[in-house]
Write a protein that holds these residues in place. Structure first.
Motif, mmCIF file in Angstrom:
data_model
loop_
_atom_site.group_PDB
_atom_site.id
_atom_site.type_symbol
_atom_site.label_atom_id
_atom_site.label_comp_id
_atom_site.label_asym_id
_atom_site.label_seq_id
_atom_site.Cartn_x
_atom_site.Cartn_y
_atom_site.Cartn_z
ATOM 1 N N LYS A 350 63.827 14.268 79.849
ATOM 2 C CA LYS A 350 64.535 13.312 78.946
ATOM 3 C C LYS A 350 65.980 14.005 78.969
ATOM 4 C CE LYS A 350 60.734 11.638 76.160
ATOM 5 N NZ LYS A 350 60.466 11.357 74.938
ATOM 6 N N LEU A 352 69.230 14.364 76.078
ATOM 7 C CA LEU A 352 69.399 14.472 74.636
ATOM 8 C C LEU A 352 70.088 13.109 74.343
ATOM 9 C CD1 LEU A 352 70.156 18.160 73.793
ATOM 10 C CD2 LEU A 352 68.050 16.717 73.679
ATOM 11 N N SER A 356 74.171 15.507 76.494
ATOM 12 C CA SER A 356 74.966 16.906 76.743
ATOM 13 C C SER A 356 73.986 17.837 77.485
ATOM 14 C CB SER A 356 75.329 17.564 75.712
ATOM 15 O OG SER A 356 74.102 17.929 74.656
ATOM 16 N N SER A 357 72.601 17.638 77.540
ATOM 17 C CA SER A 357 71.722 18.258 78.054
ATOM 18 C C SER A 357 70.421 17.680 78.571
ATOM 19 C CB SER A 357 71.019 19.541 77.299
ATOM 20 O OG SER A 357 71.987 20.205 76.688
ATOM 21 N N LEU A 358 69.931 18.188 79.611
ATOM 22 C CA LEU A 358 68.652 17.682 80.152
ATOM 23 C C LEU A 358 67.356 18.428 79.371
ATOM 24 C CD1 LEU A 358 67.213 15.787 82.241
ATOM 25 C CD2 LEU A 358 67.367 17.715 83.837
ATOM 26 N N THR A 359 66.367 17.884 78.995
ATOM 27 C CA THR A 359 65.181 18.555 78.569
ATOM 28 C C THR A 359 64.179 18.290 79.384
ATOM 29 O OG1 THR A 359 66.200 18.181 76.171
ATOM 30 C CG2 THR A 359 63.914 18.647 76.359
ATOM 31 N N VAL A 390 67.135 29.301 83.930
ATOM 32 C CA VAL A 390 67.671 28.606 82.790
ATOM 33 C C VAL A 390 68.949 29.375 82.153
ATOM 34 C CG1 VAL A 390 67.519 27.962 80.143
ATOM 35 C CG2 VAL A 390 65.535 27.417 81.667
ATOM 36 N N GLY A 395 71.484 27.567 79.643
ATOM 37 C CA GLY A 395 70.515 26.848 78.927
ATOM 38 C C GLY A 395 69.769 27.625 78.033
ATOM 39 N N THR A 410 59.415 24.647 76.994
ATOM 40 C CA THR A 410 60.357 23.475 76.958
ATOM 41 C C THR A 410 61.792 24.212 77.272
ATOM 42 O OG1 THR A 410 59.531 22.809 74.911
ATOM 43 C CG2 THR A 410 61.678 22.260 75.229
ATOM 44 N N ALA A 411 62.473 23.578 78.163
ATOM 45 C CA ALA A 411 63.704 24.130 78.801
ATOM 46 C C ALA A 411 64.863 23.157 78.323
ATOM 47 C CB ALA A 411 63.640 24.551 80.138
ATOM 48 N N ARG A 412 66.092 23.414 77.801
ATOM 49 C CA ARG A 412 67.179 22.820 77.833
ATOM 50 C C ARG A 412 68.005 23.429 78.876
ATOM 51 N NH1 ARG A 412 71.801 23.407 75.786
ATOM 52 N NH2 ARG A 412 71.359 25.397 74.748
ATOM 53 N N PRO A 414 71.963 22.619 80.299
ATOM 54 C CA PRO A 414 73.115 21.828 79.876
ATOM 55 C C PRO A 414 73.730 20.864 81.123
ATOM 56 C CG PRO A 414 73.265 24.278 79.423
ATOM 57 C CD PRO A 414 72.174 24.031 80.144
#
Length: 426
Positions: A350, A352, A356-359, A390, A395, A410-412, A414
């Protein structure tokens, strides 16, 4: 030395001012150099005024002007010693013309007064630190010839000050030039040593990459090839194989071939420093559904949630982010297959709300019928690889058990500035 080089050697400095990086950063060395030059200028100027006015009987005004012209260029010697020497040389010759008609020339130094000798020696030190051999030879020749020519105008007053300056000046230029050339040679040697060390390190790295490639080819690629052959030939070797089993064998063969293709690409990258394999298309978000489907066929129920915004802005998402997201999902699902076979799993990709970021989220529950992990040992390399990917993107990654006994990754990742989603006015 070729005389054709003398005109340029007399007027043009061949090297920039030797200021170290640290000194240039803080401004300490130039300040010290200018302070020393100012003190020497004042000292030589005062000595010249006293010598010409009291010793030679020159008028005070003329002595002040001549001393100023002979000493002030020392300030220029901090950055342009050769040009400063030329100015002072011209001033010294003009001063000798004035002293030739001085009332008390007899009994005093001729053709060079003490202040001139001191100023020339100080300036020659600066010239020797900066200029190359042709310029140093040209300076000494002009200095010696000028002294001999001026002394010849009044030989009965000559006290060999021209010879003294020629000998001392030649010694300073010789020693200074040798030391400067030695310093430059040591610098070049150091640079060559750094280049050699870099080449040795590069050669060692290439050898290590080649060794790893050989190991991967001999071990992993060999076994994957065996799996592919066995999966393809199983329906023919085992009579009466059900259709479902034949489909399963075919899926195994497809997965093995895909793994072999990626393995060959990796081997090409390892074996060649400029391999074209690095420019081939890499897996991305489009491949995540196929990955989930392959894991589902392995007996892991997976629910995939792919944000509509991701599909909408796919063209604006960098390939590195897509590849990292794919690899994180791939490694997390592989861990589910190895350590929690049959566990219900959820995969979410998904954006945010602020884009600003892909989760990326991969979470599995506890298997309903747990028969033990397929692998009882773990090196942890998969989690380390995810963290490195990451971290390279700037991220954040969170991994750990969930409250219901499962595991979650869970990875965020940017993203660059993406267009904000427009909301209808109410």
């Amino acid at each position: 030395m070729n005389p054709r080089h003398w005109p340029r050697a007399l007027f043009v400095s061949e090297q920039p001012a030797p200021v170290s990086a640290a000194a240039s950063r803080h401004g300490r060395q130039p300040m010290l150099q200018y302070s020393a030059a100012a003190m020497l200028t004042a000292l030589i100027g005062a000595l010249g005024i006293r010598t010409m006015s009291h010793g030679y009987g020159v008028g005070v005004a003329s002595a002040v002007v001549l001393a100023a012209v002979q000493s002030a260029p020392l300030l220029l010697a901090v950055t342009r010693p050769l040009q400063a020497w030329w100015i002072i040389m011209a001033a010294d010759i003009a001063s000798s013309a004035v002293l030739f008609h001085a009332p008390r020339l007899e009994g005093n130094s001729w053709p060079w007064p003490p202040a001139v000798i001191l100023g020339q020696l100080v300036l020659l030190v600066a010239v020797a630190r900066r200029e190359r051999r042709p310029a140093l030879v040209a300076v000494w020749v002009v200095l010696t010839a000028s002294g001999l020519a001026i002394a010849a105008a009044s030989p009965h007053n000559r006290d060999s000050s021209d010879v003294l300056l020629a000998v001392l000046g030649g010694g300073i230029l010789l020693v200074g030039g040798v030391l400067r050339e030695r310093h430059e040679a040591l610098q070049r040697l150091g640079e060559q040593q750094l280049i050699a060390q870099s080449e040795r390190a590069r050669h060692t790295l290439l050898e290590e990459r080649a060794r790893i490639a050989r190991e991967l080819h001999d071990v992993v690629a060999h076994h994957m090839s065996v799996i592919t052959v066995q999966a393809d030939s199983a329906p023919y070797r085992i009579p009466g194989t059900p259709a479902a089993a034949q489909e399963e064998f075919a899926a195994i063969a497809v997965a093995a071939r895909q793994s072999l293709a990626e393995m060959r690409m990796l081997l090409g990258v390892l074996r060649s420093e400029d391999s074209d394999d690095e420019r081939r298309p890499q897996p991305g978000l489009d491949d995540v559904p196929h990955l989930v489907e392959a894991i589902a066929r392995a007996g892991v129920p997976v629910n995939l949630v792919l944000d509509d915004g991701v599909e909408e802005l796919r063209a604006l998402i960098p390939p590195t982010v897509e590849l990292s997201a794919y690899r994180i999902v791939q490694e997390a699902l592989a861990n589910v297959v190895r350590h929690a076979p049959g566990a219900r799993t959820r995969v979410e990709v998904k954006l945010l709300p602020d884009r600003s970021s892909l989760t990326v989220l991969v979470a599995n529950a506890t298997p309903q019928q747990y028969s033990g992990a397929l692998e009882t040992s773990s090196t942890g390399h998969g989690l380390v690889g995810m963290r490195e990917r990451v971290r390279l993107l700037g991220g954040a990654l969170k991994t750990g058990p969930t409250l219901d006994g499962g595991f979650q990754v869970t990875a965020r990742l940017p993203l660059p500035a993406l267009p904000r989603k427009e909301t209808p006015n109410t």
